[in-house]
Design a protein around this motif. Sequence first.
Motif, PDB file in Angstrom:
ATOM      1  N   PHE A  67       1.517  -2.502  -6.361  1.00 42.38           N
ATOM      2  CA  PHE A  67       1.172  -1.419  -5.452  1.00 42.38           C
ATOM      3  C   PHE A  67      -0.319  -1.137  -5.500  1.00 42.38           C
ATOM      4  O   PHE A  67      -0.924  -1.114  -6.573  1.00 42.38           O
ATOM      5  N   GLU A  68      -0.886  -0.935  -4.319  1.00 43.87           N
ATOM      6  CA  GLU A  68      -2.267  -0.468  -4.179  1.00 43.87           C
ATOM      7  C   GLU A  68      -2.209   0.983  -3.720  1.00 43.87           C
ATOM      8  O   GLU A  68      -1.592   1.288  -2.694  1.00 43.87           O
ATOM      9  N   ILE A  69      -2.823   1.875  -4.476  1.00 42.47           N
ATOM     10  CA  ILE A  69      -2.860   3.286  -4.071  1.00 42.47           C
ATOM     11  C   ILE A  69      -3.905   3.435  -2.976  1.00 42.47           C
ATOM     12  O   ILE A  69      -5.086   3.122  -3.171  1.00 42.47           O
ATOM     13  N   ILE A  70      -3.444   3.918  -1.832  1.00 42.40           N
ATOM     14  CA  ILE A  70      -4.318   3.933  -0.660  1.00 42.40           C
ATOM     15  C   ILE A  70      -3.933   5.092   0.249  1.00 42.40           C
ATOM     16  O   ILE A  70      -2.740   5.407   0.387  1.00 42.40           O
ATOM     17  N   GLY A  72       0.829  -1.199   0.000  1.00 44.91           N
ATOM     18  CA  GLY A  72       0.000   0.000   0.000  1.00 44.91           C
ATOM     19  C   GLY A  72       0.859   1.244   0.000  1.00 44.91           C
ATOM     20  O   GLY A  72       1.848   1.329   0.737  1.00 44.91           O
ATOM     21  N   THR A  73       0.507   2.216  -0.833  1.00 47.33           N
ATOM     22  CA  THR A  73       1.254   3.478  -0.885  1.00 47.33           C
ATOM     23  C   THR A  73       0.333   4.590  -1.362  1.00 47.33           C
ATOM     24  O   THR A  73      -0.689   4.323  -2.014  1.00 47.33           O
ATOM     25  N   SER A  74       0.683   5.841  -1.063  1.00 50.29           N
ATOM     26  CA  SER A  74      -0.230   6.947  -1.361  1.00 50.29           C
ATOM     27  C   SER A  74      -0.150   7.415  -2.808  1.00 50.29           C
ATOM     28  O   SER A  74      -1.154   7.799  -3.405  1.00 50.29           O
ATOM     29  N   GLY A  75       1.063   7.454  -3.377  1.00 47.67           N
ATOM     30  CA  GLY A  75       1.232   7.987  -4.722  1.00 47.67           C
ATOM     31  C   GLY A  75       1.075   9.496  -4.811  1.00 47.67           C
ATOM     32  O   GLY A  75       1.064  10.062  -5.913  1.00 47.67           O
ATOM     33  N   ASP A 100      -0.334  -6.447   1.844  1.00 50.53           N
ATOM     34  CA  ASP A 100       0.527  -7.196   2.759  1.00 50.53           C
ATOM     35  C   ASP A 100       1.293  -6.264   3.690  1.00 50.53           C
ATOM     36  O   ASP A 100       1.408  -6.536   4.886  1.00 50.53           O
ATOM     37  N   ILE A 101       1.834  -5.191   3.135  1.00 54.70           N
ATOM     38  CA  ILE A 101       2.697  -4.291   3.899  1.00 54.70           C
ATOM     39  C   ILE A 101       2.518  -2.857   3.410  1.00 54.70           C
ATOM     40  O   ILE A 101       1.934  -2.618   2.355  1.00 54.70           O
ATOM     41  N   SER A 102       3.069  -1.932   4.163  1.00 60.33           N
ATOM     42  CA  SER A 102       3.141  -0.535   3.748  1.00 60.33           C
ATOM     43  C   SER A 102       4.237   0.115   4.577  1.00 60.33           C
ATOM     44  O   SER A 102       4.863  -0.538   5.417  1.00 60.33           O
ATOM     45  N   ALA A 103       4.494   1.375   4.341  1.00 62.40           N
ATOM     46  CA  ALA A 103       5.400   2.152   5.191  1.00 62.40           C
ATOM     47  C   ALA A 103       4.554   2.992   6.132  1.00 62.40           C
ATOM     48  O   ALA A 103       3.534   3.551   5.721  1.00 62.40           O
ATOM     49  N   ALA A 104       4.963   3.057   7.397  1.00 58.05           N
ATOM     50  CA  ALA A 104       4.182   3.821   8.373  1.00 58.05           C
ATOM     51  C   ALA A 104       5.079   4.268   9.512  1.00 58.05           C
ATOM     52  O   ALA A 104       6.084   3.619   9.833  1.00 58.05           O
ATOM     53  N   THR A 105       4.691   5.375  10.136  1.00 58.91           N
ATOM     54  CA  THR A 105       5.401   5.852  11.319  1.00 58.91           C
ATOM     55  C   THR A 105       5.210   4.862  12.461  1.00 58.91           C
ATOM     56  O   THR A 105       4.097   4.426  12.743  1.00 58.91           O
TER      57      THR A 105
END
Length: 315
Positions: free
Chosen positions: A119-122, A77-80, A137-142
């Motif tokens: 990638f899923e735009i989310i 998952g990523t914002s784009g 499955d995964i993403s980047a997060a604080t």
Amino acid sequence: MSRVDYQFQTVTRIYTINLTTGVGVNVLKRLHLLFILLIAIVVLSACGDSNEEDADSDETDDEKWEEIQNEGELVVGTSGTLIGGSYYDGEEESEDQLTGYEVETMREIAERLDLDISFEIIGVDNVMAAIDSGRIDISAATITDKREEDFNFSDPHKYSYVTMAVREDDNSGIDSLEDLEGKAAGGGATTIYSQIAEQYGAEVVTYGNAPNEAYLRDVHNGRTDVVINDYFLTKFGVAGFPDFDIHLHPDLKFHPTETGVIMPKDADVLKEEINSVLDEMREDGTLSELAIQFYEEDASQVPEGEIEEVEGLEL
């Protein structure tokens, strides 16, 4: 009382009774042998139960990693929408034009794990729900204490701190965090940045998965007063719109942050695999190279200088 203690006491009681009543030595030897056999059976049974529990635990820990291996693909998952971190390098919003530090770090992780990637735009507000549902499955997060109660995180691959985009002519009337009282702050509903704004009395105006332009234009035109966000993302967001009356706040830097790969809580093997790859990427310089390429600074290293802590955050 445990099963072993009970049986031990029972056999000991019998053994003691026979000693006091003069039962022959052969009988006592048989009872002694029976006692040893009984203890051995109970211990073996307990070990068997323990092994079964360990096997069940391993199965749970392996489930996400085995699923990914079977599919041969990491779904990320990523914002784009975040310049420098996750954005489209061109007018066409196709996956091959999606890039940025977070995107290329994920691509490198997948390649070293011998996996394909999609990638899923989310939006950031929906990342954790998407992991819970299995959509990604995964993403980047604080990384925060609260999030670590419900999710697994890799070791950090990005270190930063929080700052503000404000109007250049007067810093939007903000000289300290206390000056956020009564201001309008653009942000996502569930981010640490919005929580900081609310903690200091600002009203948060939410946007969903909007591009940087929407947030920053509203500071420029006065609809909002400030965008509180990650230093690197804010720096490149501001630089991307030179015609706006905005700039990076010249004095305020606060709340150090760490970003890692977020994944399901029980994905312990996946976490180990990703951490192993991130270690390799640190050692061979890949993380530093990617960070400098997209942020012009090495975001894979802890920033230098004094950074004010913000206490009482619940995220």
